[in-house]
Structures are given as structure tokens and as C-alpha cells.
Scaffold this active site. Structure first.
Site, PDB file in Angstrom:
ATOM      1  N   HIS A   7     -11.487  -2.752 -52.143  1.00  0.00           N
ATOM      2  CA  HIS A   7     -12.504  -3.654 -52.906  1.00  0.00           C
ATOM      3  C   HIS A   7     -12.230  -3.088 -54.378  1.00  0.00           C
ATOM      4  O   HIS A   7     -11.420  -2.373 -54.858  1.00  0.00           O
ATOM      5  CB  HIS A   7     -13.784  -3.498 -52.418  1.00  0.00           C
ATOM      6  CG  HIS A   7     -14.293  -3.800 -51.149  1.00  0.00           C
ATOM      7  ND1 HIS A   7     -15.340  -3.446 -50.303  1.00  0.00           N
ATOM      8  CD2 HIS A   7     -13.762  -5.106 -50.717  1.00  0.00           C
ATOM      9  CE1 HIS A   7     -15.484  -4.293 -49.466  1.00  0.00           C
ATOM     10  NE2 HIS A   7     -14.548  -5.339 -49.303  1.00  0.00           N
ATOM     11  N   LYS A  15     -10.024  -0.063 -55.999  1.00  0.00           N
ATOM     12  CA  LYS A  15      -8.438  -0.332 -56.081  1.00  0.00           C
ATOM     13  C   LYS A  15      -7.763   1.104 -56.601  1.00  0.00           C
ATOM     14  O   LYS A  15      -6.617   1.509 -56.264  1.00  0.00           O
ATOM     15  CB  LYS A  15      -8.134  -1.478 -56.786  1.00  0.00           C
ATOM     16  CG  LYS A  15      -8.473  -2.582 -55.833  1.00  0.00           C
ATOM     17  CD  LYS A  15      -8.151  -4.109 -56.416  1.00  0.00           C
ATOM     18  CE  LYS A  15      -8.142  -5.064 -55.622  1.00  0.00           C
ATOM     19  NZ  LYS A  15      -9.329  -5.388 -54.936  1.00  0.00           N
ATOM     20  N   THR A  67      -4.247  -7.084 -48.097  1.00  0.00           N
ATOM     21  CA  THR A  67      -5.093  -8.455 -48.901  1.00  0.00           C
ATOM     22  C   THR A  67      -4.333  -8.392 -50.092  1.00  0.00           C
ATOM     23  O   THR A  67      -3.906  -7.553 -50.695  1.00  0.00           O
ATOM     24  CB  THR A  67      -6.614  -8.103 -48.967  1.00  0.00           C
ATOM     25  OG1 THR A  67      -6.874  -6.625 -49.463  1.00  0.00           O
ATOM     26  CG2 THR A  67      -7.151  -8.123 -47.484  1.00  0.00           C
ATOM     27  N   THR A  96      -4.720  -9.093 -53.359  1.00  0.00           N
ATOM     28  CA  THR A  96      -4.815  -8.442 -54.973  1.00  0.00           C
ATOM     29  C   THR A  96      -4.252  -6.850 -54.558  1.00  0.00           C
ATOM     30  O   THR A  96      -3.469  -6.444 -55.374  1.00  0.00           O
ATOM     31  CB  THR A  96      -6.248  -8.392 -55.413  1.00  0.00           C
ATOM     32  OG1 THR A  96      -6.618  -9.649 -55.239  1.00  0.00           O
ATOM     33  CG2 THR A  96      -5.867  -8.055 -56.945  1.00  0.00           C
ATOM     34  N   THR A  97      -4.913  -6.182 -53.478  1.00  0.00           N
ATOM     35  CA  THR A  97      -4.435  -5.052 -53.071  1.00  0.00           C
ATOM     36  C   THR A  97      -2.990  -4.874 -52.957  1.00  0.00           C
ATOM     37  O   THR A  97      -2.245  -3.940 -53.523  1.00  0.00           O
ATOM     38  CB  THR A  97      -5.134  -4.531 -51.875  1.00  0.00           C
ATOM     39  OG1 THR A  97      -6.662  -4.619 -52.056  1.00  0.00           O
ATOM     40  CG2 THR A  97      -4.831  -3.057 -51.261  1.00  0.00           C
ATOM     41  N   SER A 102      -6.093 -12.943 -50.587  1.00  0.00           N
ATOM     42  CA  SER A 102      -7.011 -12.176 -51.185  1.00  0.00           C
ATOM     43  C   SER A 102      -8.264 -12.027 -50.133  1.00  0.00           C
ATOM     44  O   SER A 102      -8.684 -13.124 -49.606  1.00  0.00           O
ATOM     45  CB  SER A 102      -7.461 -12.843 -52.481  1.00  0.00           C
ATOM     46  OG  SER A 102      -8.614 -11.586 -53.136  1.00  0.00           O
ATOM     47  N   GLY A 103      -8.859 -10.959 -50.280  1.00  0.00           N
ATOM     48  CA  GLY A 103     -10.137 -10.763 -49.297  1.00  0.00           C
ATOM     49  C   GLY A 103     -10.956 -11.863 -49.280  1.00  0.00           C
ATOM     50  O   GLY A 103     -11.452 -12.199 -48.250  1.00  0.00           O
ATOM     51  N   ASP A 157      -9.237 -10.776 -45.514  1.00  0.00           N
ATOM     52  CA  ASP A 157      -9.876  -9.659 -44.440  1.00  0.00           C
ATOM     53  C   ASP A 157     -10.006 -10.312 -42.996  1.00  0.00           C
ATOM     54  O   ASP A 157      -9.717  -9.608 -42.143  1.00  0.00           O
ATOM     55  CB  ASP A 157     -11.465  -9.420 -44.661  1.00  0.00           C
ATOM     56  CG  ASP A 157     -11.490  -8.509 -46.074  1.00  0.00           C
ATOM     57  OD1 ASP A 157     -10.512  -8.389 -46.684  1.00  0.00           O
ATOM     58  OD2 ASP A 157     -12.732  -8.091 -46.297  1.00  0.00           O
ATOM     59  N   ASP A 185     -16.370  -0.684 -50.919  1.00  0.00           N
ATOM     60  CA  ASP A 185     -17.179  -0.441 -51.931  1.00  0.00           C
ATOM     61  C   ASP A 185     -18.627  -0.325 -51.363  1.00  0.00           C
ATOM     62  O   ASP A 185     -19.165  -1.490 -51.225  1.00  0.00           O
ATOM     63  CB  ASP A 185     -17.084  -1.154 -53.072  1.00  0.00           C
ATOM     64  CG  ASP A 185     -17.933  -0.759 -54.260  1.00  0.00           C
ATOM     65  OD1 ASP A 185     -18.697   0.098 -54.078  1.00  0.00           O
ATOM     66  OD2 ASP A 185     -17.594  -1.369 -55.326  1.00  0.00           O
ATOM     67  N   HIS A 235     -17.806 -11.785 -49.560  1.00  0.00           N
ATOM     68  CA  HIS A 235     -17.494 -11.959 -48.301  1.00  0.00           C
ATOM     69  C   HIS A 235     -17.863 -10.764 -47.280  1.00  0.00           C
ATOM     70  O   HIS A 235     -16.959 -10.418 -46.330  1.00  0.00           O
ATOM     71  CB  HIS A 235     -15.579 -12.125 -48.446  1.00  0.00           C
ATOM     72  CG  HIS A 235     -15.126 -10.669 -48.873  1.00  0.00           C
ATOM     73  ND1 HIS A 235     -15.574 -10.050 -50.215  1.00  0.00           N
ATOM     74  CD2 HIS A 235     -14.143 -10.088 -48.542  1.00  0.00           C
ATOM     75  CE1 HIS A 235     -15.001  -9.099 -50.482  1.00  0.00           C
ATOM     76  NE2 HIS A 235     -14.069  -9.151 -49.548  1.00  0.00           N
ATOM     77  N   ASP A 285     -16.944 -11.259 -43.946  1.00  0.00           N
ATOM     78  CA  ASP A 285     -15.693 -11.029 -43.506  1.00  0.00           C
ATOM     79  C   ASP A 285     -15.116  -9.448 -43.295  1.00  0.00           C
ATOM     80  O   ASP A 285     -14.744  -8.899 -42.409  1.00  0.00           O
ATOM     81  CB  ASP A 285     -14.564 -11.563 -44.388  1.00  0.00           C
ATOM     82  CG  ASP A 285     -14.989 -13.056 -44.739  1.00  0.00           C
ATOM     83  OD1 ASP A 285     -16.070 -13.473 -44.093  1.00  0.00           O
ATOM     84  OD2 ASP A 285     -14.334 -13.754 -45.603  1.00  0.00           O
ATOM     85  N   ARG A 306     -15.314  -4.564 -37.550  1.00  0.00           N
ATOM     86  CA  ARG A 306     -15.666  -4.911 -35.910  1.00  0.00           C
ATOM     87  C   ARG A 306     -14.369  -5.049 -35.178  1.00  0.00           C
ATOM     88  O   ARG A 306     -14.337  -4.382 -34.084  1.00  0.00           O
ATOM     89  CB  ARG A 306     -16.606  -6.195 -35.804  1.00  0.00           C
ATOM     90  CG  ARG A 306     -16.753  -6.413 -34.329  1.00  0.00           C
ATOM     91  CD  ARG A 306     -17.906  -7.761 -34.311  1.00  0.00           C
ATOM     92  NE  ARG A 306     -18.021  -7.801 -32.665  1.00  0.00           N
ATOM     93  CZ  ARG A 306     -17.164  -8.446 -31.843  1.00  0.00           C
ATOM     94  NH1 ARG A 306     -16.320  -9.153 -32.472  1.00  0.00           N
ATOM     95  NH2 ARG A 306     -17.487  -8.256 -30.793  1.00  0.00           N
TER      96      ARG A 306
HETATM   97  P1  PGA Z   1      -8.157  -8.025 -52.416  1.00  0.00           P
HETATM   98  O1  PGA Z   1      -9.227  -8.103 -51.305  1.00  0.00           O
HETATM   99  O2  PGA Z   1      -7.026  -6.896 -52.146  1.00  0.00           O
HETATM  100  O3  PGA Z   1      -7.767  -9.477 -52.472  1.00  0.00           O
HETATM  101  O4  PGA Z   1      -8.738  -7.939 -53.765  1.00  0.00           O
HETATM  102  C1  PGA Z   1      -9.845  -7.108 -50.787  1.00  0.00           C
HETATM  103  C2  PGA Z   1     -11.064  -7.211 -50.505  1.00  0.00           C
HETATM  104  O5  PGA Z   1     -12.208  -7.535 -51.206  1.00  0.00           O
HETATM  105  O6  PGA Z   1     -11.295  -7.378 -49.065  1.00  0.00           O
END
Ligand code: PGA
Length: 155
Positions: free
Chosen positions: A17, A21, A43, A45-46, A63-64, A69, A89, A96, A99, A105
Site C-alpha cells: 500500500h 511502499k 501490483t 505501482t509496486t 494497480s491494486g 489485488d 497499511d 479497495h 479486494d 482470503r
Molecule cells: P499498487 O497497489 O502497487 O498499484 O499501488 C497496491 C495496493 O494498493 O493493493
């Protein structure tokens, strides 16, 4: 002398999150030689951050908040992920959130090793769970699948 087989190449999923990061990047930098031996998915951005900062190949899904996710959760359900490092976080509401819950889960349902903070990630990557000494139990959901069909359907 017995031959030891090489450590398996793992399919590793990484998610962080926004406020986590930096923690994931620091952790990944510290463990770069280990991560480089494996196949990484993250995901959006990560994954972009990891590729940019560490110059390692990472297959990025969406992206998440846009479904990433869920994509990783689906890969877990399909048996395509061996381990998940998910720096989520606990102090921020996530748009989301359903998600996030679905991803956690899926990891529990399909009995994959996963870690959700830096200390447990450090422990997990040193664990026998991630090398040849350990064979994780594959969950058998046959009864669940067959509860209405009664005919042994396999889907
Ligand atoms: P992100 O997603 O890597 O695209 O920011 C992470 C998330 O929030 O699940």
C-alpha cells in the site's frame, strides 16, 4: 555424499500500500540477491517502483485499486503463486478494501505462505517453507466443489 537439489525458483507476489511502499523497497533492497533468484509479480505501482529502484524484472498486473489485488488473488487460486509478501497499511482506509480482504482470503484458502509486515517477511524468506525441505499441503476442496453436483465434477 548426498546431492542437495538447488533451491526452487519461486513465483513471488509483492504488494505494498502507498504508505508501505518505502518499507517494501527497503526490505527488497536488503534482500535483492534472494529476490533476483525468483520470478516476481506485483501490483502495478509496486511493480513499477521495484523495477525502477532495483533494476529487476517484475511482471506488473493492474494497480491494486484498479483490480490488481484481485488478479493476484486469482493467480493464487490457480496455483500460480508460491508466496506473497503483502505490506498492507493498518492505518489507512483503502478504497479497495474488499479486494485486500479477498487477496488475504485467497492466500489462506490456498495455503500459500505469506507475510504482511517487514519482520515476518524477513522470517519467511529464511524459512524452510521456501526451499526444498518443505512441501506445503495442497488444500483439497473437492467436497466443496461437489456439494451440489453430486457427480464428481472437477471445477
Ligand atoms: P499498487 O497497489 O502497487 O498499484 O499501488 C497496491 C495496493 O494498493 O493493493
Amino acid at each position: 555424499m548426498p546431492m542437495s537439489s538447488p533451491a526452487p525458483r519461486l513465483r513471488i507476489a509483492l504488494v505494498a500500500h502507498d504508505h508501505k511502499k518505502d518499507d517494501l523497497l527497503d526490505w527488497a533492497k536488503r534482500n535483492l540477491p534472494w529476490l533476483q533468484r525468483h520470478s516476481l509479480v506485483a501490483t502495478g505501482t509496486t511493480g513499477a517502483l521495484l523495477e525502477r529502484e532495483l533494476a529487476i524484472p517484475v511482471r506488473a498486473v493492474l494497480s491494486g485499486p484498479l483490480g490488481g489485488d484481485l488478479q493476484i488473488g486469482a493467480e493464487i487460486a490457480q496455483g500460480e503463486i508460491d508466496v506473497l509478501f503483502f505490506f498492507w497499511d493498518p492505518l489507512q482506509a483503502q478504497p479497495h478494501d474488499p479486494d485486500v480482504k479477498a487477496l488475504l482470503r485467497a492466500a489462506v484458502l490456498w495455503n500459500i505462505p505469506f507475510a504482511c509486515n517487514e519482520a515476518s517477511s524477513d522470517g519467511l524468506l529464511r524459512s524452510p517453507c521456501l526451499n526444498n525441505e518443505y512441501q506445503r499441503k495442497m488444500p483439497d476442496h473437492t467436497d466443496y466443489r461437489n456439494r451440489y453436483s453430486g457427480n464428481g465434477a472437477t471445477n
